[in-house]
Scaffold this motif. Structure first.
Motif, PDB file in Angstrom:
ATOM      1  N   LEU A   1       3.886  -0.611   5.626  1.00 22.25           N
ATOM      2  CA  LEU A   1       4.370   0.561   6.360  1.00 22.25           C
ATOM      3  C   LEU A   1       4.561   0.282   7.845  1.00 22.25           C
ATOM      4  N   GLU A   2       3.815  -0.668   8.415  1.00 25.00           N
ATOM      5  CA  GLU A   2       4.060  -1.057   9.801  1.00 25.00           C
ATOM      6  C   GLU A   2       5.419  -1.738   9.914  1.00 25.00           C
TER       7      GLU A   2
ATOM      8  N   HIS B   1       0.840  -1.205   0.000  1.00 23.01           N
ATOM      9  CA  HIS B   1       0.000   0.000   0.000  1.00 23.01           C
ATOM     10  C   HIS B   1       0.870   1.247   0.000  1.00 23.01           C
TER      11      HIS B   1
ATOM     12  N   GLN C   1      -5.061  -0.195   8.005  1.00 18.43           N
ATOM     13  CA  GLN C   1      -5.202  -0.686   9.375  1.00 18.43           C
ATOM     14  C   GLN C   1      -6.666  -0.923   9.725  1.00 18.43           C
TER      15      GLN C   1
ATOM     16  N   PRO D   1       2.034   4.988   1.481  1.00 18.59           N
ATOM     17  CA  PRO D   1       2.154   5.528   2.838  1.00 18.59           C
ATOM     18  C   PRO D   1       0.912   6.278   3.311  1.00 18.59           C
TER      19      PRO D   1
ATOM     20  N   LEU E   1      -2.066   4.172   5.076  1.00 23.88           N
ATOM     21  CA  LEU E   1      -1.818   3.296   6.220  1.00 23.88           C
ATOM     22  C   LEU E   1      -3.035   3.204   7.140  1.00 23.88           C
TER      23      LEU E   1
END
Length: 204
Positions: free
Chosen positions: A36-37, A10, A19, A12, A15
């Motif tokens: 990104l995590e 994905h 989530q 940035p 995010l």
């Protein structure tokens, strides 16, 4: 259904959306690696190749922000080259070209994310645990009881198929499971498998 690995590619700027989409998916007993995590935990995005290579499926979240993101195109291309299925989850306004132009995906309904999550779970159940048309993959979530001083493992078995789960949701019904130790009952949304509430039990 244990040990499977899912990689989420994905942009940035997406995010928070990602989530939200995967908050309940993470409760199932397989690995969910959100790009990104992983980067925020100290890895560089370039070094996520191992996560990709070990994935059973790659979910590509395609939005306006993602359209020009080179990492998403590279990660989708890597997955296709390695024979890893790619599932596009996309905004309706986004053109799906290249690696996923002919792949049936999931449209993001930003006004009803529950429906999007339901469709996502449908596809994941199909892709990760295909047991045949007449069988229901044995999906479950397991968590410690949240009653103070209990902590006994509680399991919610998903014995219903996705069609049945959606009917329960439409009729306002909830899924339930109880702690065998203290008797507390937990209630879940059948569409998203998200936690709704808990009724405290009384130990004998």
């Amino acid at each position: 259904m244990t040990g499977e690995q899912l990689y989420v590619s994905h942009a940035p700027g997406d995010l928070e959306l990602v989530q939200d989409l995967f908050s309940t998916v993470k409760n199932f007993p397989f690995g969910v690696h959100i790009a990104l995590e992983e980067v925020e935990s100290g890895r560089s995005r370039k070094r996520l190749e191992g996560r990709l290579a070990n994935s059973n499926i790659v979910v590509a979240v395609l939005t306006a922000d993602a359209a020009e993101n080179r990492w998403i195109n590279q990660e989708m291309g890597y997955a296709v080259a390695k024979g890893i299925p790619v599932l596009p989850v996309y905004d309706e306004s986004v053109s799906r070209r290249g690696f996923v132009s002919d792949v049936e995906g999931i449209t993001i309904d930003r006004n009803n994310l529950s429906f999007t999550i339901f469709n996502l779970l449908c596809r994941l159940r199909s892709e990760l645990a295909p047991l045949g048309a007449l069988s229901v993959p044995n999906w479950y979530i397991r968590f410690p009881c949240t009653i103070p001083d209990c902590g006994h493992p509680v399991t919610l078995e998903l014995e219903q198929g996705q069609t049945k789960l959606w009917k329960l949701h439409k009729h306002g019904k909830l899924l339930t499971t109880s702690c065998e130790d203290c008797g507390s009952t937990y209630f879940f949304n059948p569409a998203t498998i998200g936690f709704v509430s808990r009724d405290d039990g009384a130990s004998p």
